[in-house]
Write a protein that holds these residues in place. Structure first.
Motif, PDB file in Angstrom:
ATOM      1  N   VAL A  29       0.886  -1.201  -0.033  1.00  0.00           N
ATOM      2  CA  VAL A  29       0.106   0.016  -0.051  1.00  0.00           C
ATOM      3  C   VAL A  29       0.823   1.175   0.008  1.00  0.00           C
ATOM      4  O   VAL A  29       0.370   2.314  -0.054  1.00  0.00           O
ATOM      5  N   GLY A 218      -7.364  11.901  -4.509  1.00  0.00           N
ATOM      6  CA  GLY A 218      -6.744  10.663  -4.063  1.00  0.00           C
ATOM      7  C   GLY A 218      -6.469  10.645  -2.481  1.00  0.00           C
ATOM      8  O   GLY A 218      -6.424   9.589  -1.712  1.00  0.00           O
ATOM      9  N   ASN A 219      -6.744  11.918  -1.950  1.00  0.00           N
ATOM     10  CA  ASN A 219      -6.411  11.872  -0.204  1.00  0.00           C
ATOM     11  C   ASN A 219      -7.678  12.209   0.494  1.00  0.00           C
ATOM     12  O   ASN A 219      -7.621  11.972   1.554  1.00  0.00           O
ATOM     13  N   SER A 282      -4.928  11.544   6.283  1.00  0.00           N
ATOM     14  CA  SER A 282      -5.151  11.096   4.806  1.00  0.00           C
ATOM     15  C   SER A 282      -3.755  10.196   4.321  1.00  0.00           C
ATOM     16  O   SER A 282      -3.717   9.935   3.310  1.00  0.00           O
ATOM     17  N   LYS A 283      -3.048   9.638   5.316  1.00  0.00           N
ATOM     18  CA  LYS A 283      -1.983   9.035   5.318  1.00  0.00           C
ATOM     19  C   LYS A 283      -2.337   7.593   5.479  1.00  0.00           C
ATOM     20  O   LYS A 283      -1.648   6.597   5.186  1.00  0.00           O
ATOM     21  N   TYR A 321     -12.100   4.166   2.539  1.00  0.00           N
ATOM     22  CA  TYR A 321     -12.470   5.352   1.370  1.00  0.00           C
ATOM     23  C   TYR A 321     -13.730   5.373   0.910  1.00  0.00           C
ATOM     24  O   TYR A 321     -14.069   6.122   0.120  1.00  0.00           O
ATOM     25  N   ASP A 350      -5.611  -0.006  -7.462  1.00  0.00           N
ATOM     26  CA  ASP A 350      -6.173  -1.602  -7.450  1.00  0.00           C
ATOM     27  C   ASP A 350      -6.141  -1.866  -6.081  1.00  0.00           C
ATOM     28  O   ASP A 350      -4.897  -1.929  -5.432  1.00  0.00           O
ATOM     29  N   CYS A 351      -6.995  -2.181  -5.412  1.00  0.00           N
ATOM     30  CA  CYS A 351      -7.121  -2.522  -3.906  1.00  0.00           C
ATOM     31  C   CYS A 351      -6.438  -3.567  -3.782  1.00  0.00           C
ATOM     32  O   CYS A 351      -6.617  -4.746  -4.349  1.00  0.00           O
TER      33      CYS A 351
END
Ligand SMILES: C[S@@+](CC[C@H](N)C(=O)[O-])C[C@H]1O[C@@H](n2cnc3c(N)ncnc32)[C@H](O)[C@@H]1O
Length: 627
Positions: A29, A218-219, A282-283, A321, A350-351
């Motif tokens: 990740v 994205g965050n 967001s990290k 998310y 892609d998870c």
């Protein structure tokens, strides 16, 4: 450690945070926060104030979006719409109705901002199909002006509007601008056009705008703001002759918002979504069975990440998310493939979480066409491999060429769920269809019993039989037709076979909320069916003879009956099996976990749910003892 290397200005629980987590490069990740020590279920890991926050769809003159104007909003929306290739009729419609974004009279933002014309209501009822990137992309583009305002902008010192510090944004990941990805392309093209076509953006570097929007995508995360709290404290609506109409339209729109991410019983007065970007929050990486829950606290404007299970040292800390409710494509409903597609489209990855790599419990098991054993689907793709004989010959239900197979059922259930949220009475018309769908027919393959659509349909039918039918046609008829018993058995399937068996252990909070829509009417039915109301009728006092003609003091004669605690009666035999099975799991297994998770942050809603379940549990115990 974190403290010396990075800014902790937004972190409220600094000591706890730095003792609990560390930032590490992880194999699957990437850069993520990892547990430095064991964490217990219910522990708050991070409490943080957002670095940047704005409404997903701003209101006129909202102090949280100082550059908002209806005209500017519409221009940006039109540009995003026209850049979205998925909108089929786009070209044709653009020719018929040229977008104002292409016109030359691009007025400066001051006049846009001040002239919020009441007559220009054209954006309230969009005539064209809308991109799924609206309002996310336009809202992020507007928010960018808070970081890089136009040179001529008045210095705003509003309580709510602070210019964000640009250097902080270096700390956020974004996908490469030339990534081969439709969403990245759309945002890149829209950014270029916004900068060239709208005066208020002329000072902006289009690539910088694009990077910012991609960072937000994205965050940042959507949080639900309490509408009432906002209406009082943060949002100033314009007063106009069309105020009422505007309110109605917003209420309708919010209802539609709720349709996409809300609950079955969602109402227009639900919370209003805003976007929050957190320096540290967001990290956290994403997982489809996360170990943290994100809770927003409007009074302190903080986001709290709480552990939803015990976490071992060295574990990657994750939250979702995706929506944590039972909306389709969230953690409860839909397939691994569906969740992955959503994350790929909106978050660009892609998870690789554990759930996505394991077999897909939400697709259930089905008999293998080769060996006949009942077996499970693999998770990551639509391909299927039999656990027993390793054949890759998919059962009828999942074959892509089967027009009435999985894809068809998912489409139907998705469409139906959307309608039901707007108008629950739709289930009246759909009952026969739903029942047909879950039963085997010659031309329709059976839905595997553990497929999410099967569980979801059982849930819809349970609500229909326990609540909608009796409310519409009367409780007497429902009971004569045996619908309560039917509904209780459907509820058992939805709550125990689907939610508990497949999802509870890994996703307790979303399961608890998804369950509520069925538990709520079920508990009402059980409470009512196990009690007899009792009243105390005040006895008229015998009056002494000498006052018998005097009616000045006879107020007691008219005293209304007093309602006493109801008399508990035995649980009907036919109800005992489903009700006892459900109460055993919910009260004994779910409630202790939910209490632990919500111990750090009080939630009035959850407290109320827990108390109702505990009262119901006590009642069932008493009623059982009388059998
Ligand atoms: C919000 S950021 C998380 C922090 C980010 N890794 C950073 O360095 O700032 C989201 C990104 O982290 C990675 N990521 C997070 N969760 C992931 C997951 N479940 N599977 C694969 N990648 C993931 C992806 O690259 C994704 O675009």
């Amino acid at each position: 450690m974190l403290n010396s290397e990075y800014d902790l200005g937004t972190v409220v629980n600094r000591n706890q945070f730095t003792e609990t987590v560390e930032l590490k490069e992880c194999e699957l990740v990437g850069r993520s926060l990892v547990a430095r020590r064991p964490i217990s279920c219910g522990d708050p890991v991070l409490v943080e104030t957002p670095l940047l926050q704005y409404y997903l769809e701003p209101n006129c003159r909202s102090s949280l979006s100082p550059f908002y104007s209806k005209k500017l909003w519409k221009h940006i929306k039109d540009i995003v719409n026209s850049e979205d290739p998925s909108i089929e009729q786009h070209t044709e419609l653009q020719q018929q109705h040229p977008s104002p974004a292409h016109s030359d009279n691009d007025s400066d933002y001051d006049s846009d901002y001040d002239n919020d014309s009441d007559d220009d209501d054209s954006d309230e009822e969009p005539a064209t199909p809308t991109s799924s990137f609206i309002p996310g992309v336009p809202a992020a583009m507007l928010a960018y002006l808070q970081i890089d305002p136009p040179p001529a902008a008045p210095v705003t010192q509003s309580r709510h509007f602070k210019r964000a510090e640009p250097t902080f944004f270096d700390f956020f990941y974004h996908p490469a601008l030339d990534m081969d990805h439709d969403t990245v392309r759309l945002i890149y093209q829209a950014s270029k056009r916004v900068v060239s076509e709208l005066a208020v953006y002329h000072h902006v570097d289009p690539e910088e705008l694009c990077r910012f929007v991609l960072k937000i995508y994205g965050n940042a995360h959507t949080v639900a703001l309490d509408r009432k709290a906002n209406a009082r404290s943060k949002v100033t609506l314009t007063h106009s002759k069309k105020h009422h109409r505007r309110q109605t339209v917003y209420a309708h729109r919010r209802h539609q918002d709720d349709e996409q991410g809300g609950s079955w019983a969602s109402s227009p007065s639900g919370p209003r979504p805003s976007i929050a970007l957190m320096l540290w929050g967001s990290k956290f990486a994403h997982a489809c069975s996360p170990n943290l829950l994100l809770q927003y606290d409007p009074p302190s404007n903080t986001m709290m990440f709480v552990a939803t299970r015990d976490i071992a040292q060295g574990t990657v800390l994750t939250f979702s998310y995706l929506p944590e409710d039972e909306s389709l494509g969230g953690l409860v409903c839909g397939t691994t493939q569906g969740r992955r597609a959503k994350l790929q489209q909106f978050k660009f990855f892609d998870c690789a979480c554990d759930r996505c790599q394991a077999r897909d419990l939400c697709r259930g098991d089905a008999p293998c066409p080769d060996c006949g054993n009942s077996t499970w689907y693999q998770g990551s793709t639509r391909t299927w491999t039999c656990d027993a004989c390793h054949a890759t010959d998919a059962p009828l239900f999942v074959r892509p060429e089967t027009t009435k197979g999985e894809a068809h059922v998912e489409r139907m259930v998705t469409a139906l769920a959307t309608k039901v949220r707007t108008d629950p009475s739709v289930v009246h018309m759909m009952e026969t269809y739903l029942n047909n769908l879950i039963q085997q027919h010659d031309d329709i393959p059976a839905i595997p019993h553990h497929h999410w659509t099967y569980g979801y349909i059982q849930g819809l039918l349970a609500i229909y039989h326990l609540d909608l039918f009796p409310r519409t046609f009367g409780k007497g008829l429902a009971s004569q037709l045996g619908l309560t018993e039917t509904g209780l058995n459907e509820a058992r399937w939805y709550l125990l076979d689907f939610l508990h068996e497949q999802l509870w252990a890994s996703n307790p909070v979303p399961v608890f909320f998804a369950a509520w829509h069925v538990l709520d009417p079920l508990m009402a039915v059980v409470m009512e069916g196990t009690e007899e109301k009792q009243y105390l009728i005040p006895v008229k006092k015998a009056k002494p003879d000498h006052t018998s003609d005097d009616d000045s003091d006879d107020s007691d004669d008219d005293a209304p009956p007093v309602m006493l605690d109801p008399l508990v009666i035995a649980l009907p035999d036919a109800w005992a099996s489903p009700v006892c099975a459900i109460v055993e799991i919910v009260a004994s297994q779910w409630i202790p976990v939910i209490k632990q998770i919500f111990a750090a942050k009080e939630s009035v809603v959850v407290d109320d749910m827990v108390q109702r379940i505990e009262r119901w549990h006590q009642r069932v115990e008493k009623a059982k003892a009388l059998v």
